[in-house]
Scaffold this active site. Structure first.
Site, PDB file in Angstrom:
ATOM      1  N   ASP A  47       0.745  -1.122  -0.013  1.00 25.17           N
ATOM      2  CA  ASP A  47      -0.039   0.135  -0.045  1.00 25.17           C
ATOM      3  C   ASP A  47       1.005   1.179  -0.006  1.00 25.17           C
ATOM      4  OD1 ASP A  47       1.007  -0.568   2.718  1.00 25.17           O
ATOM      5  OD2 ASP A  47      -1.273  -0.037   3.597  1.00 25.17           O
ATOM      6  N   SER A  48       2.132   1.196  -0.107  1.00 27.15           N
ATOM      7  CA  SER A  48       3.257   1.993  -0.266  1.00 27.15           C
ATOM      8  C   SER A  48       2.719   2.916  -1.606  1.00 27.15           C
ATOM      9  CB  SER A  48       4.516   1.622  -0.110  1.00 27.15           C
ATOM     10  OG  SER A  48       4.858   0.448  -0.883  1.00 27.15           O
ATOM     11  N   LYS A 116      -1.050  -9.587   2.876  1.00 25.02           N
ATOM     12  CA  LYS A 116      -0.303  -8.924   4.221  1.00 25.02           C
ATOM     13  C   LYS A 116      -1.426  -7.942   4.935  1.00 25.02           C
ATOM     14  CE  LYS A 116       3.039  -5.695   3.902  1.00 25.02           C
ATOM     15  NZ  LYS A 116       2.300  -4.679   4.670  1.00 25.02           N
ATOM     16  N   GLU A 118      -1.669  -5.695   8.642  1.00 23.28           N
ATOM     17  CA  GLU A 118      -0.839  -5.180   9.650  1.00 23.28           C
ATOM     18  C   GLU A 118      -1.301  -5.391  11.007  1.00 23.28           C
ATOM     19  OE1 GLU A 118      -0.073  -1.047   9.018  1.00 23.28           O
ATOM     20  OE2 GLU A 118       1.040  -1.463   6.937  1.00 23.28           O
ATOM     21  N   GLU A 185       8.873  -4.382  10.855  1.00 27.37           N
ATOM     22  CA  GLU A 185       9.359  -3.121  10.399  1.00 27.37           C
ATOM     23  C   GLU A 185       9.814  -2.294  11.256  1.00 27.37           C
ATOM     24  OE1 GLU A 185       6.740  -1.276   7.383  1.00 27.37           O
ATOM     25  OE2 GLU A 185       7.763   0.742   7.464  1.00 27.37           O
TER      26      GLU A 185
HETATM   27  O1  KIV Z   1       3.616  -1.138   1.654  1.00 26.14           O
HETATM   28  C1  KIV Z   1       4.555  -1.792   1.586  1.00 26.14           C
HETATM   29  O2  KIV Z   1       5.293  -1.479   0.695  1.00 26.14           O
HETATM   30  C2  KIV Z   1       4.784  -2.131   2.864  1.00 26.14           C
HETATM   31  C3  KIV Z   1       6.249  -2.776   2.929  1.00 26.14           C
HETATM   32  C4  KIV Z   1       7.478  -1.700   2.557  1.00 26.14           C
HETATM   33  C5  KIV Z   1       6.590  -3.900   3.806  1.00 26.14           C
HETATM   34  O3  KIV Z   1       4.284  -2.692   3.583  1.00 26.14           O
END
Ligand code: KIV
Length: 268
Positions: A47-48, A116, A118, A185
């Site tokens: 989500d980055s 993934k 969190e 992280e």
């Molecule tokens: O959103 C992302 O890119 C991430 C990672 C950098 C672990 O969650």
């Protein structure tokens, strides 16, 4: 490099054999194809994307449909590595039933092979239900960017005894719940080492030092494509932003001066 399709089983075997797991983010077909071809073990559709692609200050505002759209583009490019999709903020925190349906969309529509999410102890019932119905889950603890407002910024986690205990306990419970791996992280390297040695599933570090079982970075950071800010833990391997600027400037100058297109670049 893993010649065969990387799966959740490969992750566990790699931990046993002490083979480091290399993960990078990608959000589009072109980048994903390159990463797959060079032998990256896993692509995280993070989500980055909301920050490095859409220009937002946080990851919070990305939507579920947008994340599925990027996941689809990545999956189409990939033959060998594993594709894991990040579940966006508020797509899994409100209740277990919505979380499972939303996670399912990443596998059904995005062709992801896992999601993934969190969070630690508080996410265990949700994670268990996802895994029960066949959705592989990568955990994510430490600095979880979707909780940035709770933390008051992108701050290192696990320095105080209380958060250290929470993270250690969370890692054990994520393993017990059935996660196939977890991201650690922004935490002290000794804590990441302790956690990595205390569980049988691989830890994938980002800003968590060299003792994790694998590493993940945001692809734009290693390529020099995100110039606003460079986190301490990121390594820039190339300055693509600079190169793109120079190439586009040359094109601009060529068009303005009439040097593009040439005879060879024209039809007769
Ligand atoms: O959103 C992302 O890119 C991430 C990672 C950098 C672990 O969650």
């Amino acid at each position: 490099m893993n010649k065969y399709k990387v799966t959740v089983r490969t992750f566990l075997e790699m931990k046993k054999k002490k083979d480091k797991i290399a993960v990078l983010t990608a959000y589009d077909f072109f980048t994903a194809k390159i990463l797959d071809e060079i032998g990256i073990d896993c692509i995280l559709v993070g989500d980055s994307v909301n920050m490095v692609f859409y220009g937002s200050k946080t990851t919070l505002s990305i939507g579920l449909d947008q994340m599925i759209y990027h996941t689809k583009a990545v999956s189409r490019a990939v033959k060998r590595c594993m594709v894991v999709a990040d579940m966006p903020f508020m797509s899994y925190q409100t209740n277990v039933s919505d979380a499972v349906s939303n996670a399912g969309r990443f596998l059904k529509e995005g062709d992801a092979e896992g999601v993934k999410i969190e969070g630690g102890l508080e996410m265990i019932p949700t994670i268990k239900r996802m895994i029960d119905v066949g959705i592989p889950v990568m955990g994510h603890i430490g600095l979880t960017p979707q909780s940035i407002h709770k933390f008051g910024g992108f701050t290192v986690q696990g320095k105080e005894e209380k958060t250290k205990a929470y993270l250690t306990q969370s890692a054990k419970e994520l393993e017990r719940a059935g996660c196939f791996s977890m991201v650690l992280e922004s935490m002290p390297k000794d804590l990441a080492k302790e956690i990595s040695e205390s569980i049988k599933i691989p830890t994938i570090g980002i800003g968590a030092g060299p003792f994790c079982d694998g590493q993940v970075l945001v692809v734009n950071d290693i390529l020099g494509l995100f110039e606003d800010f460079k986190p301490k833990f990121a390594r820039r391997y190339v300055e693509l932003g600079k190169e793109i600027r120079e190439a586009c400037k040359k094109y601009l100058d060529d068009v303005k001066s009439g040097q593009f297109p040439s005879e060879e670049e024209s039809y007769s």
